[in-house]
Design an enzyme around this catalytic site. Structure first.
Site, mmCIF file in Angstrom:
data_model
loop_
_atom_site.group_PDB
_atom_site.id
_atom_site.type_symbol
_atom_site.label_atom_id
_atom_site.label_comp_id
_atom_site.label_asym_id
_atom_site.label_seq_id
_atom_site.Cartn_x
_atom_site.Cartn_y
_atom_site.Cartn_z
ATOM 1 N N ASP A 212 3.412 19.703 127.772
ATOM 2 C CA ASP A 212 3.894 19.307 129.005
ATOM 3 C C ASP A 212 3.611 17.779 129.303
ATOM 4 O O ASP A 212 2.322 17.507 129.228
ATOM 5 C CB ASP A 212 3.458 20.062 130.235
ATOM 6 N N GLU A 272 6.609 17.058 125.188
ATOM 7 C CA GLU A 272 7.807 16.601 126.095
ATOM 8 C C GLU A 272 7.497 15.028 126.446
ATOM 9 O O GLU A 272 6.562 14.806 127.448
ATOM 10 C CB GLU A 272 7.772 17.379 127.460
HETATM 11 C C1 BGC Z 1 8.189 20.827 133.034
HETATM 12 C C2 BGC Z 1 8.424 20.659 134.563
HETATM 13 C C3 BGC Z 1 7.377 20.676 135.505
HETATM 14 C C4 BGC Z 1 6.605 19.330 135.204
HETATM 15 C C5 BGC Z 1 5.074 19.151 135.872
HETATM 16 C C6 BGC Z 1 7.709 19.203 133.275
HETATM 17 O O1 BGC Z 1 8.084 18.127 132.445
HETATM 18 O O2 BGC Z 1 8.995 20.707 132.335
HETATM 19 O O3 BGC Z 1 8.937 21.968 134.812
HETATM 20 O O4 BGC Z 1 7.479 20.596 136.794
HETATM 21 O O5 BGC Z 1 6.193 18.914 133.855
HETATM 22 O O6 BGC Z 1 4.259 20.034 134.966
#
Ligand code: BGC
Length: 529
Positions: A212, A272
């Protein structure tokens, strides 16, 4: 005698190179205990769906203990299971059953921040300014005569300032909700704890992680003001003026993460990384960093031939010169679903069918979001049903991400469509979704589900889909055409009119191709003659 275990489709350290991953947004996938919220037992019960669909692996969004201010992305204990979702024994059983069914299991890692309910944060509040407990987070004194102004001008991704003040007058940084304090990765204890979390899940047998906010974690020395921005946009990349993300120091964190992964055979991580510059994004894919980074260019491109071609070209250029394959995403739990982005209704569905063939014809890794295979659209929810923190934080100006998180419809003709035994699902499910259910679509040869099953079957069995290169072919105005080395030709018609079907054997089409033409908003896979 127990049934023989189904083998993984691909084995070896690079098993993920052309894998299809399926994102399970746990709250919305399947509810096993009847409380209206999806859980680990629900995933176990629906493994046969995933096997029949033909995916290689799943990614389960956070299922760790959490007060749910951001639906699990606020983790209070990264090495346990939230009771709403099950327990560690349930997780172990799921992992064993998935492996037995030939499915790999990857889990979410949320390193950038913890929950405010994490024992570290509670200790930090109690310990006071200057303490080692506070040094795990980013506590700072405020600006102005009595420190009443935040330490800098950073906005939170969810709206409002990225700083909150505690009773003794200090402020702490939270790039997301105030209930998600950012951790300080310059503190060795923070990295050591992340490594412990990784080993905890790797030792249990998980096949990898989705990381994340993988472009977060490092903050610039002195936390300088950033270029002021009107629209802080959910996870959009604002480039070098935005000091909150993509700082050079983040790469050392990725090298440490990779070292942990490399100590276990055949494990991987996908990041991500909301960084749109090709070269900056490629840095995350160096041989000692992430194996994969999501490609968000398809997810953000319009239904337009030039826009999609640019998205694909940039994504391929990013991975060229890195050991990574491209990693294609059309939808996830943070963005409007592609059926809706492409116009909703019949038009959106037709385009989504074509987009599925586009995504799955490209070389590399594909991530499907639960419900993509059913053609789920977003759902407009009434104000009182909204749960995403963005709704409150934005002062009710941004509706947030609930619309793309509606529970998956499995069977029957009325809510909750087999998702749960309870009618009170955590987000309401609309009337009229009978034809959208997995059950109805499995029985319909022309459904989205049948299309996905065939496409995934061909990815496995057809030599035409082999080879990494993409050769662009001349195509009629408003169309995209490319060839894979194995011989597959993918033609997508984004123009308003039908175009002639090229020579070749039709392997699969997203619409009718009888009559020798490819209708508007339709894609075809051919084996070149
Ligand atoms: C996740 C989100 C989340 C955020 C904070 C992101 O990139 O995919 O759903 O709200 O990270 O953790």
């Amino acid at each position: 005698m127990p049934a023989p275990a189904r083998a993984f489709r691909t084995t070896g350290p690079d098993w993920w190179r052309d894998a299809v991953f399926y994102q399970v947004y746990i709250r919305s996938f399947a509810d096993g205990n009847g409380d209206g919220v999806g859980d680990l037992a629900g995933i176990r019960a629906r493994l046969p769906h995933l096997v029949e669909l033909g995916v290689d692996a799943i990614w389960i969004t956070p299922f760790y203990p959490s007060p749910m201010h951001d639906h699990g992305y606020d983790v209070a204990d990264p090495r346990d299971v939230e009771p709403v979702f099950g327990d560690l024994a349930e997780f172990d059983a799921l992992l064993a059953e998935a492996h037995d069914a030939g499915l790999r299991v990857t889990v979410d890692l949320v390193p950038n921040h913890s929950s405010h309910a994490h024992e570290w944060f509670t200790a930090a509040l109690a310990a006071g300014p200057g303490s080692p407990e506070r040094a795990r987070y980013l506590f700072r004194d405020g600006q102005g005569p009595d420190g009443a102004e935040p330490p800098n001008n950073w906005p939170s991704v969810f709206g409002g300032p990225a700083w909150s003040r505690v009773p003794d007058g200090q402020w702490y940084l939270h790039l997301f909700a105030p209930e998600q304090p950012d951790l300080d990765f310059t503190n060795p204890e923070v990295l050591a704890d992340l490594e412990e979390t990784m080993r905890f899940w790797l030792d249990r047998g998980v096949d990898g992680f989705r990381i994340d906010v993988a472009h977060g974690m490092a903050k610039p020395e002195g936390l300088p003001d950033m270029l002021p921005m009107e629209d802080t946009g959910l996870l959009d990349d604002h480039g070098p003026g935005d000091h909150r993300f993509d700082q050079d120091g983040v790469h050392e964190v990725h090298r440490r993460i990779r070292r942990v992964i490399d100590a276990y055979p055949d494990r991987m991580a996908v990041g991500e990384v909301w960084v749109s510059d090709d070269d900056r994004l490629a840095q995350y894919l160096r041989p000692d960093e992430l194996q994969l980074a999501f490609n968000f260019k398809l997810l953000t491109a319009e239904w337009d031939a030039a826009a999609l071609r640019t998205a694909i070209e940039h994504s391929l250029a990013t991975v060229e010169g890195t050991p990574a394959p491209a990693c294609w995403v059309l939808s996830n739990h943070d963005r409007p679903r592609h059926v809706t982005r492409y116009g909703d209704g019949n038009e959106g569905t037709r385009r989504a069918r074509a987009a599925a063939l586009l995504q799955l014809a490209l070389p590399g890794v594909a991530y499907l979001y639960n419900g993509d295979e059913l053609g789920m659209p977003d759902v407009d929810l009434p104000d009182e049903a909204l749960q995403d923190p963005i709704w409150e934080r934005s002062g009710h100006t941004e509706r947030g991400r609930d619309a793309c998180r509606i529970p998956v419809p499995w069977s029957g003709t009325e809510p909750p469509y087999g998702f749960s035994s309870s009618p009170g699902t955590w987000l309401p499910m609309p009337e009229g979704w009978g034809p959208l259910t997995a059950e109805a679509q499995a029985a319909d040869d022309g459904s989205m589900l049948s299309l996905y099953r065939r496409a995934l079957g061909l990815r496995t069995t057809s030599p035409a889909l082999r080879g990494d290169a993409v050769e662009w072919l001349p195509a009629p105005e408003g169309c995209l055409a490319f060839r894979r080395p194995g011989g597959l030709v993918c033609l997508v018609n984004l123009s308003p009119a039908a175009v002639p079907l090229p020579e070749g054997e039709v392997l699969l089409a997203s619409g009718d191709v009888a009559g020798g033409t490819l209708a508007a908003d339709t894609a075809v896979w051919l084996r070149a003659g």
